[in-house]
Design an enzyme around this catalytic site. Structure first.
Site, short mmCIF file in Angstrom:
data_model
loop_
_atom_site.label_atom_id
_atom_site.label_comp_id
_atom_site.label_asym_id
_atom_site.label_seq_id
_atom_site.Cartn_x
_atom_site.Cartn_y
_atom_site.Cartn_z
N SER A 29 14.92 -3.66 9.70
CA SER A 29 13.68 -4.58 10.34
C SER A 29 14.07 -4.72 11.91
O SER A 29 13.30 -5.38 12.74
CB SER A 29 13.58 -5.83 9.69
OG SER A 29 14.87 -6.34 9.70
N ASN A 116 19.85 -14.88 4.29
CA ASN A 116 18.63 -15.37 3.55
C ASN A 116 18.38 -16.81 4.18
O ASN A 116 17.22 -16.99 4.56
CB ASN A 116 18.63 -15.49 2.03
CG ASN A 116 18.91 -14.10 1.22
OD1 ASN A 116 18.96 -13.11 2.15
ND2 ASN A 116 19.09 -14.32 0.03
N THR A 161 -31.55 -22.01 15.75
CA THR A 161 -31.29 -21.75 14.10
C THR A 161 -31.82 -20.35 13.77
O THR A 161 -33.09 -20.05 14.43
CB THR A 161 -31.63 -22.79 13.33
OG1 THR A 161 -33.00 -23.13 13.36
CG2 THR A 161 -31.08 -24.02 13.95
N LYS A 289 -23.91 -0.84 34.22
CA LYS A 289 -23.38 -1.75 33.18
C LYS A 289 -22.28 -2.39 33.72
O LYS A 289 -21.54 -2.21 34.50
CB LYS A 289 -22.83 -0.77 32.00
CG LYS A 289 -23.92 0.13 31.48
CD LYS A 289 -24.76 -0.71 30.60
CE LYS A 289 -24.25 -1.29 29.22
NZ LYS A 289 -23.71 -0.53 28.27
N ASN A 291 -19.99 -4.69 31.07
CA ASN A 291 -19.78 -4.81 29.46
C ASN A 291 -18.92 -6.07 29.33
O ASN A 291 -17.93 -6.27 30.12
CB ASN A 291 -19.37 -3.50 28.92
CG ASN A 291 -20.16 -2.43 29.15
OD1 ASN A 291 -21.55 -2.72 29.13
ND2 ASN A 291 -19.64 -1.21 29.10
N GLU A 296 -15.61 -8.87 23.47
CA GLU A 296 -15.96 -8.12 22.07
C GLU A 296 -14.52 -8.04 21.49
O GLU A 296 -14.11 -7.80 20.20
CB GLU A 296 -16.47 -6.68 22.76
CG GLU A 296 -17.81 -6.94 23.20
CD GLU A 296 -18.28 -5.45 23.69
OE1 GLU A 296 -19.40 -4.90 23.13
OE2 GLU A 296 -17.79 -4.98 24.70
N TYR A 323 15.02 -15.38 -2.63
CA TYR A 323 14.67 -14.19 -1.51
C TYR A 323 14.53 -12.80 -2.14
O TYR A 323 14.95 -12.61 -3.26
CB TYR A 323 15.82 -14.32 -0.61
CG TYR A 323 15.72 -13.26 0.54
CD1 TYR A 323 14.71 -13.68 1.44
CD2 TYR A 323 16.13 -11.85 0.44
CE1 TYR A 323 14.65 -12.43 2.57
CE2 TYR A 323 15.98 -10.91 1.18
CZ TYR A 323 15.24 -11.28 2.34
OH TYR A 323 15.09 -10.29 3.31
N GLN A 328 10.99 -9.71 4.16
CA GLN A 328 11.49 -9.26 5.61
C GLN A 328 10.18 -8.61 6.36
O GLN A 328 10.11 -8.96 7.65
CB GLN A 328 12.21 -7.93 5.46
CG GLN A 328 12.54 -7.15 6.79
CD GLN A 328 13.77 -6.30 6.58
OE1 GLN A 328 14.82 -6.45 6.34
NE2 GLN A 328 13.74 -4.76 6.04
N LYS A 331 7.28 -11.05 8.89
CA LYS A 331 7.42 -11.10 10.41
C LYS A 331 6.32 -10.39 11.22
O LYS A 331 5.80 -10.77 12.39
CB LYS A 331 8.88 -11.20 10.93
CG LYS A 331 9.80 -11.87 10.58
CD LYS A 331 11.18 -11.64 11.00
CE LYS A 331 11.69 -10.83 9.85
NZ LYS A 331 11.76 -11.33 8.58
N1 ARG Z 1 16.29 -8.84 7.54
C1 ARG Z 1 16.30 -9.49 6.40
C2 ARG Z 1 14.79 -10.54 6.54
O1 ARG Z 1 14.40 -10.21 7.58
C3 ARG Z 1 17.37 -10.59 6.19
C4 ARG Z 1 17.49 -11.08 5.12
C5 ARG Z 1 18.25 -10.03 4.37
N2 ARG Z 1 19.03 -10.77 3.08
C6 ARG Z 1 19.44 -9.66 2.40
N3 ARG Z 1 20.27 -10.30 1.26
N4 ARG Z 1 19.41 -8.34 2.52
O2 ARG Z 1 14.32 -10.83 5.66
#
Ligand code: ARG
Length: 474
Positions: A29, A116, A161, A289, A291, A296, A323, A328, A331
């Site tokens: 990630s 976690n 309306t 034009k 725009n 938009e 978890y 992950q 985000k």
């Molecule tokens: N990169 C992970 C996330 O964003 C972090 C937590 C990973 N935890 C694990 N036990 N692999 O969620």
């Protein structure tokens, strides 16, 4: 970014083979969660300070960690730190770099915590900061709307309306409707911010940790209200991210509706408003034009924000406690939404501030229409004609005017009397735009006195929201 072909993972001890190249790509990630770096470093420093306070780290070790993390942050800020896939995520990347720099003390940082609780903490802090930023940006937008509303107290337009001309309105009144929408968004982001104030750190992987950690001290240092009450929930909870996205969906729907109206109003057909050149673009083939692209694209992005909400909701809904690696990807939905709002909100604030309304055209549109027909029916109702009958009579007169290309006020008294003996000369004072507005005496309505009251209320609320947004930025 390079993949790693060695066994260079913190967790490699238990494994005989390195992870597959494709799995490394799937697993990492770091390509996006680098954005959490400042929060991760801040949280690590607070965690290490607490570990030294309870004797798990010596004061010297804490000093090395604090200094080292500061240097890692500086390297990242300058773009000097190259990540590789084996870093997996930002938490690991920072810790590895710290260990490279300071050695053994760095290896102690991960005592009494897990990625976690770490990632949940970082993300809550990130979302909290974004809420603050959106609250300030919302104040800017509310200010622009308020200023335009204040300037529009004498401007009359037909309200719609079904996109059909309905009744005359004051432009101020119309713009204050948007003020209300964005004021509710302000409250929603305030509540979303409130949902980020429970601290996950100290939950460990899920069960808590084997140390007398002082969670409240860490929470205080990091700006949380308190540590979470249940370590399992602490690492599994992403409600705050979903609350954030829900607030964002409402806001982007409002931004999109405003944009859609500006697109209509700036068309030659309406010609009610001119959007500044700064927010429009030309055509590569048609020289005439102009725009409304900004509007938009804001409208288009509201679809993405809604999809982001749906994405995170779906991602979370099937997860058992606690978890799961699925999380992950929470985000991605949050970051994409943040990036959209960080542009759309301040842009809309400036675009609204610089709008040029065409008061003459708006008034003409109100006059050309039968926007006064309800007032005409009320006129007969006040003279004892049941409203349903009055409605039918005025309807027939409107029909006649359409056929003869006239306005209601152009009809003669004799023509009116053919429909009802209740008509007299006073009718001609009724079918008048200003008179119609004056008669809108109900609270919240478009009568000038009521609009003045709404403006005053808006000014007070704006001052309060500005105060809240400023206090939150301290
Ligand atoms: N990169 C992970 C996330 O964003 C972090 C937590 C990973 N935890 C694990 N036990 N692999 O969620």
């Amino acid at each position: 970014m390079e993949s790693s072909d060695n066994n260079d993972f913190f967790w490699s001890g238990r494994f005989e083979k390195p992870p597959h190249e494709l799995f490394q790509q799937l697993n990492a990630s770091i390509t996006y969660d680098w954005r959490l770096a400042p929060y991760d470093i801040q949280a690590s420093i607070a965690h290490a300070r607490m570990l030294s306070a309870i004797g798990v780290l010596t004061t010297e070790e804490f000093g090395e960690i604090e200094l080292g993390l500061g240097q890692v942050m500086a390297e990242m800020a300058q773009g000097d730190l190259a990540f590789e896939l084996a870093d997996e995520d930002i938490h690991t990347a920072i810790e590895k770099r710290l260990i490279e720099k300071i050695g053994d003390a760095g290896k102690k940082l991960h005592t009494a915590r897990s990625r976690n609780d770490q990632v949940a903490t970082d993300l809550a802090m990130f979302v909290r900061d974004q809420c603050r930023q959106h609250l300030s940006d919302l104040v800017l937008l509310l200010e622009s709307l308020y200023n335009q509303a204040k300037a529009g107290v004498d401007v009359i337009l037909p309200g719609y309306t079904h996109l059909q001309r309905a009744q005359p309105l004051l432009l101020s009144h119309h713009l204050l409707a948007y003020f209300e929408m964005f004021r509710r968004d302000f409250s929603r982001f305030g509540r979303a911010l409130g949902a980020t104030l429970s601290m996950p750190l100290g939950a460990g992987a899920l069960a808590g940790v084997n140390y007398h950690v002082k969670r409240s001290d860490v929470a205080k240092e990091l700006g949380f209200e308190q540590p979470g009450a249940n370590s399992i929930d602490d690492v599994a909870n992403r409600d705050f991210a979903l609350d954030y996205l829900a607030a964002a969906v409402n806001l982007s729907i409002h931004l999109s509706r405003l944009a859609a109206e500006l697109i209509l109003w700036s068309s030659q057909e309406f010609d009610f408003v001119e959007i500044s050149d700064a927010f429009t673009s030309g055509s590569s083939i048609m020289p005439q034009k102009k725009n409304p692209d900004a509007c938009e694209l804001i409208r288009a992005r509201s679809a993405r924000v809604a999809a982001n909400y749906q994405g995170l909701a779906s991602l979370l809904s099937s997860l058992p406690l606690a978890y799961n690696k699925d999380m992950q990807e929470d985000k991605m939905y949050v970051f994409d939404t943040v990036d959209i709002l960080l542009i759309a909100l301040p842009l809309t604030a400036e675009m609204v501030e610089t709008l040029k309304f065409n008061a003459a055209r708006m008034r003409a549109a109100a006059e050309e229409s039968f926007a006064l027909a309800t007032d005409a029916a009320d006129y007969l109702a006040a003279r004892g004609v049941p409203f349903r009958d009055a409605h039918r009579i005025i309807g027939r007169l409107v029909r006649k005017c359409i056929d003869e290309k006239k306005k209601l006020g152009d009809l003669t008294l004799a023509e009116l009397r053919l429909e009802s003996p209740k008509f007299d000369d006073s009718f001609f004072q009724v079918v008048d735009l200003e008179a119609s507005l004056e008669r809108k005496i109900s609270e919240g309505g478009t009568g000038p006195a009521r609009v003045a009251a709404q403006l005053e209320l808006a000014a007070n609320r704006l001052a309060e929201m500005r105060r809240v947004a400023e206090a939150l930025r301290q």
